[in-house]
Design a protein around this motif. Structure first.
Motif, PDB file in Angstrom:
ATOM      1  N   THR A 255       0.832  -1.198   0.000  1.00  7.18           N
ATOM      2  CA  THR A 255       0.000   0.000   0.000  1.00  7.18           C
ATOM      3  C   THR A 255       0.871   1.254   0.000  1.00  7.18           C
ATOM      4  N   PRO A 256       0.302   2.409  -0.371  1.00  4.14           N
ATOM      5  CA  PRO A 256       1.097   3.641  -0.418  1.00  4.14           C
ATOM      6  C   PRO A 256       1.642   4.081   0.934  1.00  4.14           C
ATOM      7  N   GLN A 257       1.042   3.625   2.028  1.00  6.57           N
ATOM      8  CA  GLN A 257       1.505   4.009   3.361  1.00  6.57           C
ATOM      9  C   GLN A 257       2.570   3.059   3.903  1.00  6.57           C
ATOM     10  N   SER A 258       2.973   2.093   3.118  1.00  2.00           N
ATOM     11  CA  SER A 258       3.857   1.034   3.610  1.00  2.00           C
ATOM     12  C   SER A 258       5.333   1.395   3.504  1.00  2.00           C
ATOM     13  N   ALA A 259       6.145   0.638   4.233  1.00  2.00           N
ATOM     14  CA  ALA A 259       7.593   0.806   4.177  1.00  2.00           C
ATOM     15  C   ALA A 259       8.145   0.380   2.824  1.00  2.00           C
ATOM     16  N   GLY A 281       1.839  -3.047   4.560  1.00  2.00           N
ATOM     17  CA  GLY A 281       0.683  -2.202   4.855  1.00  2.00           C
ATOM     18  C   GLY A 281      -0.659  -2.829   4.549  1.00  2.00           C
ATOM     19  N   GLN A 282      -0.680  -4.084   4.123  1.00  2.00           N
ATOM     20  CA  GLN A 282      -1.930  -4.709   3.696  1.00  2.00           C
ATOM     21  C   GLN A 282      -2.900  -4.991   4.846  1.00  2.00           C
ATOM     22  N   ARG A 283      -2.370  -5.118   6.063  1.00  2.00           N
ATOM     23  CA  ARG A 283      -3.218  -5.505   7.182  1.00  2.00           C
ATOM     24  C   ARG A 283      -4.223  -4.410   7.558  1.00  2.00           C
ATOM     25  N   ASN A 284      -3.980  -3.193   7.159  1.00  2.00           N
ATOM     26  CA  ASN A 284      -4.843  -2.075   7.551  1.00  2.00           C
ATOM     27  C   ASN A 284      -5.917  -1.761   6.521  1.00  2.00           C
ATOM     28  N   GLY A 366      -8.070  -1.199  -1.127  1.00  2.00           N
ATOM     29  CA  GLY A 366      -6.918  -0.308  -1.099  1.00  2.00           C
ATOM     30  C   GLY A 366      -6.141  -0.373  -2.396  1.00  2.00           C
ATOM     31  N   THR A 367      -4.969   0.231  -2.400  1.00  2.00           N
ATOM     32  CA  THR A 367      -4.129   0.334  -3.592  1.00  2.00           C
ATOM     33  C   THR A 367      -2.917  -0.578  -3.486  1.00  2.00           C
ATOM     34  N   VAL A 368      -2.731  -1.410  -4.506  1.00  2.00           N
ATOM     35  CA  VAL A 368      -1.568  -2.293  -4.574  1.00  2.00           C
ATOM     36  C   VAL A 368      -0.925  -2.266  -5.962  1.00  2.00           C
TER      37      VAL A 368
END
Length: 447
Positions: A255-259, A281-284, A366-368
């Motif tokens: 996701t865009p918020q991920s590390a 970030g996929q868990r959120n 979400g976005t992947v």
């Protein structure tokens, strides 16, 4: 989700063997070689007018016949590049037919008739053809022949037509990557170097990459390893052909918020600052979390999980960075995201500029999916995604109007002035990295 990919005039990787708990893995690349007027010809017959197809086609931006609620719109860059030498790229996870029924629990709100392959194939092919792309990068392709039979009629050449070289693009070199050979799980990717004839005495080269990264949210180390390895090979080929520009397409399962997104956008990541199980970030991104129904509960559970599972083993460090003694993963390319570069409204975009969602089923919203690019090309326009409220009203994907649980990404790029082709690489070399065998973990059922 699955990992088979497809792209532009490049042979797809062989279908990877799949165990009882694995998603189907495949990639494919298609390239348009005929003009619309010649689309009834076999793809091995190339029209002499095909070189002008993408530059002066007045019907290029014809709208699709879509219901208003799922209509998508073009967004132009705030800084349009004054070049007629553009090309259009599609990246699309088309949801393998095998996965659609094996994981039917992901689609409880989708009528059975909308899950059938014939219905979905018709929608997706019409959609792809309607966007009139030059390059089509597909993921989760388990029925390649079904797709190629339709796209070839529209002037596209796929993997079994490498001898059908058009006057618009010419394949110079291709490489299929099977990550299993490097201890990086059973996923695949592709790289292709193409040459485009710009005019009688000028041409430009371009490298296209297509990948479907491991799905498993807990294996951030493997995600980093796969992306790093693909980028290393892309850098090698780009330099081999004169520092040509790079476009990397695919479902990156981050996701865009991920590390891992930060790793792609900044080219560096200190992995010890993160729990590998949270790197993607996929868990959120469960729909209930996105719609604010479970946010408070999920946040506390995530914090507890981070405190209890934050340790890295030496093998995991080596998979992520290439060296068990190095805690900093380095990406050997300087990349930007095309959708984050071309701004749109808050109805479809997050604070980072990325789409709010490119995939939607009962366990994820979400976005992947991304289209990354290096110096040498710039995005001039993108096809915007759907607003969250529209997706929520649909109740999930696929639906009557959309044939996959992902939305296609479409970007039009322009070549920048030729300065020895480009400056797409960094000074950090990691292309000769070897990887250890990667053991299955407790969540091995999610690939």
């Amino acid at each position: 989700m699955g990992c088979h990919t497809a792209s532009w005039l490049c042979a797809p990787a062989a279908a990877a063997s799949t165990g009882s708990s694995e998603f189907y893995k495949s990639t494919t690349i298609f390239c348009c070689i005929n003009s619309p007027a010649d689309s009834s010809q076999p793809s091995s017959l190339v029209s002499t007018g095909s070189s002008s197809r993408r530059r002066y086609n007045p019907g290029r931006n014809r709208p699709l016949d879509q219901p208003r609620e799922v209509a998508r719109h073009w967004i132009d860059s705030d800084h349009p590049f004054p070049s007629q030498e553009t090309f259009r790229v599609v990246s699309y996870n088309i949801l393998a037919d095998r996965n659609a029924f094996k994981y039917r629990d992901l689609y409880p709100n989708v009528p059975f008739s909308y899950m059938k392959w014939d219905h979905r194939r018709r929608l997706m092919c019409n959609e792809i053809i309607g966007w009139n792309p030059d390059i089509v990068c597909l993921q989760e392709v388990d029925k390649y022949v079904d797709f190629v039979s339709i796209l070839e009629k529209e002037g596209y050449a796929g993997s079994y037509k490498l001898d059908a070289l058009g006057t618009l693009f010419r394949l110079l070199e291709g490489e299929s990557i099977e990550f299993k050979q490097y201890g990086l799980r059973d996923n695949v990717a592709q790289l292709s170097v193409f040459e485009r004839q710009m005019c009688e005495d000028e041409s430009r080269k371009l490298l296209i990459g297509n990948i479907h990264v491991l799905y498993n949210p807990s294996r951030g180390d493997v995600k980093l390893g796969q992306i790093r390895f693909l980028s290393s090979r892309a850098r090698f080929l780009a330099e081999k052909w004169g520092n040509v520009p790079v476009v990397l397409a695919g479902d990156f399962n981050i996701t865009p918020q991920s590390a891992v997104y930060q790793f792609l956008s900044s080219s560096k990541l200190n992995i010890m600052l993160y729990d590998r199980r949270e790197l993607s970030g996929q868990r959120n991104c469960r729909p209930a979390q996105v719609f604010d129904i479970e946010r408070e509960i999920s946040s506390s559970l995530i914090l507890m999980d981070r405190l209890s599972k934050g340790c890295w083993t030496g093998e995991e460090v080596k998979v992520a960075t290439g060296n068990a003694d190095c805690h900093v993963a380095v990406l050997p390319l300087k990349l930007k995201s095309s959708y984050a570069t071309v701004k749109s409204s808050t109805r479809t975009r997050g604070f980072d500029g990325e789409p709010l969602a490119t995939s939607y089923h009962s366990k994820f919203l979400g976005t992947v999916d991304y289209l990354w690019y290096s110096d040498g090309v710039v995005p001039t326009r993108v096809l915007d995604t759907l607003p969250i409220d529209i997706l929520r009203g649909l109740g999930g994907l696929p639906c009557r109007e959309v044939g996959s649980d992902h939305l296609a990404l479409v970007c039009e790029f322009a070549f920048t002035p030729n300065k020895e082709e480009g400056n797409s690489t960094t000074c950090m070399a990691t292309s000769d990295v070897t990887f250890p065998a990667s053991e299955e973990d407790d969540n091995g059922t999610l690939m």
